[in-house]
Scaffold this motif. Structure first.
Motif, PDB file in Angstrom:
ATOM      1  N   PHE A  89      73.565  12.365 -25.591  1.00  0.00           N
ATOM      2  CA  PHE A  89      74.224  12.762 -26.831  1.00  0.00           C
ATOM      3  C   PHE A  89      75.386  13.729 -26.577  1.00  0.00           C
ATOM      4  O   PHE A  89      76.222  13.929 -27.457  1.00  0.00           O
ATOM      5  N   GLN A  90      75.431  14.329 -25.402  1.00  0.00           N
ATOM      6  CA  GLN A  90      76.545  15.210 -25.050  1.00  0.00           C
ATOM      7  C   GLN A  90      77.662  14.459 -24.329  1.00  0.00           C
ATOM      8  O   GLN A  90      78.714  15.039 -24.064  1.00  0.00           O
ATOM      9  N   SER A  91      77.448  13.206 -24.033  1.00  0.00           N
ATOM     10  CA  SER A  91      78.424  12.432 -23.266  1.00  0.00           C
ATOM     11  C   SER A  91      79.538  11.908 -24.169  1.00  0.00           C
ATOM     12  O   SER A  91      79.438  11.906 -25.401  1.00  0.00           O
ATOM     13  N   GLU A  92      80.611  11.427 -23.535  1.00  0.00           N
ATOM     14  CA  GLU A  92      81.726  10.883 -24.294  1.00  0.00           C
ATOM     15  C   GLU A  92      81.370   9.566 -24.961  1.00  0.00           C
ATOM     16  O   GLU A  92      82.062   9.119 -25.886  1.00  0.00           O
ATOM     17  N   GLY A  93      80.281   8.939 -24.533  1.00  0.00           N
ATOM     18  CA  GLY A  93      79.864   7.697 -25.153  1.00  0.00           C
ATOM     19  C   GLY A  93      79.163   7.888 -26.482  1.00  0.00           C
ATOM     20  O   GLY A  93      78.991   6.937 -27.249  1.00  0.00           O
ATOM     21  N   VAL A 108      70.673  13.206 -47.027  1.00  0.00           N
ATOM     22  CA  VAL A 108      70.459  12.527 -45.755  1.00  0.00           C
ATOM     23  C   VAL A 108      71.732  12.627 -44.938  1.00  0.00           C
ATOM     24  O   VAL A 108      72.817  12.265 -45.404  1.00  0.00           O
ATOM     25  N   THR A 109      71.618  13.116 -43.717  1.00  0.00           N
ATOM     26  CA  THR A 109      72.772  13.237 -42.831  1.00  0.00           C
ATOM     27  C   THR A 109      72.565  12.398 -41.584  1.00  0.00           C
ATOM     28  O   THR A 109      71.567  12.568 -40.875  1.00  0.00           O
ATOM     29  N   LEU A 110      73.493  11.477 -41.356  1.00  0.00           N
ATOM     30  CA  LEU A 110      73.501  10.729 -40.102  1.00  0.00           C
ATOM     31  C   LEU A 110      74.236  11.603 -39.091  1.00  0.00           C
ATOM     32  O   LEU A 110      75.446  11.806 -39.173  1.00  0.00           O
ATOM     33  N   LEU A 111      73.484  12.165 -38.149  1.00  0.00           N
ATOM     34  CA  LEU A 111      74.040  13.141 -37.216  1.00  0.00           C
ATOM     35  C   LEU A 111      74.879  12.488 -36.132  1.00  0.00           C
ATOM     36  O   LEU A 111      75.960  12.970 -35.783  1.00  0.00           O
ATOM     37  N   GLY A 112      74.385  11.407 -35.559  1.00  0.00           N
ATOM     38  CA  GLY A 112      75.130  10.762 -34.486  1.00  0.00           C
ATOM     39  C   GLY A 112      74.352   9.621 -33.878  1.00  0.00           C
ATOM     40  O   GLY A 112      73.144   9.467 -34.129  1.00  0.00           O
ATOM     41  N   ILE A 113      75.036   8.811 -33.072  1.00  0.00           N
ATOM     42  CA  ILE A 113      74.394   7.686 -32.393  1.00  0.00           C
ATOM     43  C   ILE A 113      74.919   7.598 -30.965  1.00  0.00           C
ATOM     44  O   ILE A 113      76.005   8.079 -30.645  1.00  0.00           O
ATOM     45  N   VAL A 114      74.129   6.974 -30.119  1.00  0.00           N
ATOM     46  CA  VAL A 114      74.555   6.720 -28.744  1.00  0.00           C
ATOM     47  C   VAL A 114      73.821   5.464 -28.273  1.00  0.00           C
ATOM     48  O   VAL A 114      72.670   5.236 -28.639  1.00  0.00           O
ATOM     49  N   SER A 115      74.511   4.638 -27.511  1.00  0.00           N
ATOM     50  CA  SER A 115      73.932   3.394 -27.013  1.00  0.00           C
ATOM     51  C   SER A 115      74.196   3.257 -25.526  1.00  0.00           C
ATOM     52  O   SER A 115      75.213   3.742 -25.021  1.00  0.00           O
ATOM     53  N   PHE A 204      75.883  -6.675 -31.818  1.00  0.00           N
ATOM     54  CA  PHE A 204      76.323  -7.152 -33.128  1.00  0.00           C
ATOM     55  C   PHE A 204      77.617  -6.477 -33.586  1.00  0.00           C
ATOM     56  O   PHE A 204      77.959  -6.541 -34.763  1.00  0.00           O
ATOM     57  N   ALA A 205      78.342  -5.836 -32.688  1.00  0.00           N
ATOM     58  CA  ALA A 205      79.451  -4.965 -33.084  1.00  0.00           C
ATOM     59  C   ALA A 205      80.613  -5.688 -33.753  1.00  0.00           C
ATOM     60  O   ALA A 205      81.482  -5.037 -34.341  1.00  0.00           O
ATOM     61  N   ASP A 206      80.665  -7.016 -33.686  1.00  0.00           N
ATOM     62  CA  ASP A 206      81.719  -7.738 -34.400  1.00  0.00           C
ATOM     63  C   ASP A 206      81.325  -7.997 -35.851  1.00  0.00           C
ATOM     64  O   ASP A 206      82.052  -8.673 -36.591  1.00  0.00           O
ATOM     65  N   HIS A 207      80.172  -7.468 -36.272  1.00  0.00           N
ATOM     66  CA  HIS A 207      79.734  -7.498 -37.664  1.00  0.00           C
ATOM     67  C   HIS A 207      79.747  -6.060 -38.191  1.00  0.00           C
ATOM     68  O   HIS A 207      79.748  -5.104 -37.409  1.00  0.00           O
ATOM     69  N   GLU A 208      79.745  -5.920 -39.509  1.00  0.00           N
ATOM     70  CA  GLU A 208      79.547  -4.597 -40.094  1.00  0.00           C
ATOM     71  C   GLU A 208      78.104  -4.201 -39.832  1.00  0.00           C
ATOM     72  O   GLU A 208      77.178  -4.965 -40.083  1.00  0.00           O
ATOM     73  N   ILE A 209      77.891  -3.002 -39.271  1.00  0.00           N
ATOM     74  CA  ILE A 209      76.538  -2.527 -38.994  1.00  0.00           C
ATOM     75  C   ILE A 209      76.292  -1.263 -39.808  1.00  0.00           C
ATOM     76  O   ILE A 209      77.140  -0.370 -39.866  1.00  0.00           O
ATOM     77  N   LEU A 246      73.036   4.536 -47.269  1.00  0.00           N
ATOM     78  CA  LEU A 246      73.499   3.442 -46.424  1.00  0.00           C
ATOM     79  C   LEU A 246      74.820   3.869 -45.770  1.00  0.00           C
ATOM     80  O   LEU A 246      75.824   4.053 -46.449  1.00  0.00           O
ATOM     81  N   PHE A 247      74.788   4.040 -44.464  1.00  0.00           N
ATOM     82  CA  PHE A 247      75.952   4.472 -43.700  1.00  0.00           C
ATOM     83  C   PHE A 247      76.546   3.284 -42.938  1.00  0.00           C
ATOM     84  O   PHE A 247      75.815   2.396 -42.489  1.00  0.00           O
ATOM     85  N   LYS A 248      77.848   3.281 -42.771  1.00  0.00           N
ATOM     86  CA  LYS A 248      78.495   2.286 -41.923  1.00  0.00           C
ATOM     87  C   LYS A 248      78.725   2.909 -40.546  1.00  0.00           C
ATOM     88  O   LYS A 248      79.247   4.028 -40.443  1.00  0.00           O
ATOM     89  N   LEU A 249      78.325   2.205 -39.511  1.00  0.00           N
ATOM     90  CA  LEU A 249      78.412   2.744 -38.161  1.00  0.00           C
ATOM     91  C   LEU A 249      79.746   2.379 -37.516  1.00  0.00           C
ATOM     92  O   LEU A 249      80.158   1.214 -37.538  1.00  0.00           O
ATOM     93  N   PRO A 250      80.411   3.361 -36.922  1.00  0.00           N
ATOM     94  CA  PRO A 250      81.714   3.119 -36.278  1.00  0.00           C
ATOM     95  C   PRO A 250      81.539   2.626 -34.844  1.00  0.00           C
ATOM     96  O   PRO A 250      81.606   3.403 -33.891  1.00  0.00           O
ATOM     97  N   LEU A 251      81.322   1.333 -34.674  1.00  0.00           N
ATOM     98  CA  LEU A 251      81.100   0.778 -33.342  1.00  0.00           C
ATOM     99  C   LEU A 251      82.326  -0.004 -32.870  1.00  0.00           C
ATOM    100  O   LEU A 251      83.118  -0.497 -33.667  1.00  0.00           O
ATOM    101  N   ASP A 252      82.442  -0.111 -31.577  1.00  0.00           N
ATOM    102  CA  ASP A 252      83.557  -0.807 -30.947  1.00  0.00           C
ATOM    103  C   ASP A 252      83.277  -2.308 -30.952  1.00  0.00           C
ATOM    104  O   ASP A 252      82.370  -2.791 -30.268  1.00  0.00           O
ATOM    105  N   ALA A 253      84.078  -3.068 -31.719  1.00  0.00           N
ATOM    106  CA  ALA A 253      83.852  -4.506 -31.863  1.00  0.00           C
ATOM    107  C   ALA A 253      83.950  -5.249 -30.540  1.00  0.00           C
ATOM    108  O   ALA A 253      83.363  -6.326 -30.377  1.00  0.00           O
ATOM    109  N   SER A 254      84.664  -4.678 -29.575  1.00  0.00           N
ATOM    110  CA  SER A 254      84.824  -5.358 -28.287  1.00  0.00           C
ATOM    111  C   SER A 254      83.516  -5.416 -27.504  1.00  0.00           C
ATOM    112  O   SER A 254      83.413  -6.161 -26.529  1.00  0.00           O
ATOM    113  N   LYS A 255      82.515  -4.619 -27.926  1.00  0.00           N
ATOM    114  CA  LYS A 255      81.234  -4.609 -27.214  1.00  0.00           C
ATOM    115  C   LYS A 255      80.267  -5.667 -27.727  1.00  0.00           C
ATOM    116  O   LYS A 255      79.126  -5.746 -27.281  1.00  0.00           O
ATOM    117  N   ALA A 256      80.718  -6.477 -28.683  1.00  0.00           N
ATOM    118  CA  ALA A 256      79.865  -7.549 -29.206  1.00  0.00           C
ATOM    119  C   ALA A 256      79.521  -8.533 -28.092  1.00  0.00           C
ATOM    120  O   ALA A 256      80.319  -8.787 -27.198  1.00  0.00           O
TER     121      ALA A 256
END
Length: 398
Positions: A89-93, A108-115, A204-209, A246-256
């Motif tokens: 969670f401390q990384s640039e990813g 409700v607070t969505l704090l962060g995500i990492v994959s 699934f990053a080329d879809h809205e998540i 319901l939050f929309k996640l900001p993911l990189d579509a190129s990772k689909a």
């Protein structure tokens, strides 16, 4: 009406993205200050007021505003004793989000995500295979009036549904339960924190998540959200009287990864064959393949069962009976809650459960249990009816 924080944030929002590590350090320092003051108040047994820290730094032409109300995602992981995930969670990813939505008397607070791969000290295994490519999402939930989350001071993970949802995929089937999900939770200062994990959703990053957080958990609540059959879009039910963030996640579509998605969909059928087991444990722990006495006891018991003799060995729990209509994909799902014995959601693919389309009970039994062995065993059964519906019922050993 805008609060002071809102006005500060608007005035100080940078036009450029600040350096990740610098911003992380600023936020961490603010959190340390909050923790210090919070600890003093705890010693006086006083319910602490929320401390908001605003720190302004000049870095070239970029100003940085940092306001902390909740623990940072890395601190949440650290409190779970997972220093590996803390570092992730401390990384640039990692993506720090800090978006808050308020519905049904909750903030409700969505704090962060990492994959990514091997981001946690805890391994999730499915049928003995380590699942190391995962997504982790940290959320914070509190009551809008600041009162304790529960009268007992403890909140159960089954009180809320916290799960990613994917545009174009039916949310009742494609959610954290079918994505090999797990969760870590705790409550602090009237705030309930959860880190949910599941298979890497970047495929699934080329879809809205989306990330859904709703009450009346732990299962997907069809009353809380709507699914557009035409566009595949998922949205909040504005008429729902409760929590349905319901939050929309900001993911990189190129990772689909369409190949990974196809493999995942195929795996859902494997989960329905009656032999699928998922477990969570610390990396380096005993091999899952080393069966315990309870494992052997359950295995011997289940080998005896057939649709014809199941009632000789097990008793039906009539309160769990549900008559289900398969969806357009031929899937039925049935949530259940047996209190202390356990809860879950059973899923069946009609084609694989009833390959010859013969009515009657399927011999593809699935089960779940804990260290209690037979005393904790839950057996899922599905029966195909003449009209094409499927009856779900749970049995427990006599």
């Amino acid at each position: 009406m805008k609060t002071l924080d809102d006005m500060l944030k608007q005035a100080l929002t940078p036009n450029e993205e600040p350096d990740f590590r610098l911003n992380q350090n600023i936020l961490s320092k603010a959190e340390e200050e909050r923790q210090l003051k919070s600890n003093v108040r705890k010693m006086k047994k006083f319910v602490p007021a929320i401390l908001t820290a605003a720190i302004i730094f000049g870095v070239g032409s970029v100003s940085i505003y940092a306001a902390r109300k909740y623990l940072m995602p890395d601190k949440v992981a650290e409190k779970h004793g997972d220093l590996t995930l803390r570092d992730a969670f401390q990384s640039e990813g990692a993506v720090l989000i800090d978006e808050t939505q308020s519905y049904g008397g909750y903030n409700v607070t969505l704090l962060g995500i990492v994959s990514g791969k091997e981001l946690s000290k805890y391994q999730v295994t499915s049928d003995g295979e380590v699942l190391d490519d995962r997504t982790y999402a940290a959320v914070a939930i509190e009551k809008t009036d600041g009162t304790p989350m529960s009268e007992t001071g403890e909140v159960s993970g089954s009180d809320f549904f916290v799960s990613p949802l994917i545009q174009g995929y039916r949310p009742g089937l494609y959610n954290i339960f079918t994505m090999n999900g797990a969760a870590m939770t705790f409550e602090e200062d009237n705030v309930w924190y959860q880190i949910s994990e599941c298979d890497n959703i970047e495929m699934f990053a080329d879809h809205e998540i989306y990330m859904a957080v709703s009450d009346q958990g732990p299962f997907y609540n069809e009353d809380a959200y709507t699914f557009d059959e035409t566009t595949g879009a998922i949205s909040r039910n504005e008429n729902y009287d409760g929590l349905n963030a319901l939050f929309k996640l900001p993911l990189d579509a190129s990772k689909a990864d369409s190949a990974a998605v196809e493999e995942f969909i195929k795996s859902l059928e494997v989960q329905n064959d009656g032999s699928h087991e998922i477990s969570v444990g610390e990396a380096g722990a005993a091999d899952d393949e080393e069966k315990t006495e309870a494992d052997r006891e359950i295995e011997q018991f289940m080998e005896k069962l057939t649709p014809e003799n199941i009632e000789e060995y097990a008793t039906p729990v009539e309160s769990t009976t549900q008559v289900l209509t398969p969806d357009k994909d031929g899937v039925v799902s049935a949530p259940y809650d047996l209190g202390d014995r356990g809860s879950g959601e059973a899923v069946a693919f009609v084609e694989s459960s009833f390959p010859d389309h013969k009515t009657g009970m399927s011999d593809s039994f699935s089960c779940s249990y804990s260290d209690g062995g037979l005393d904790s065993l839950i057996i899922d059964t599905f029966t195909l009816n003449e009209d094409g519906t499927v009856t779900f019922k749970i049995y427990i050993p006599k």
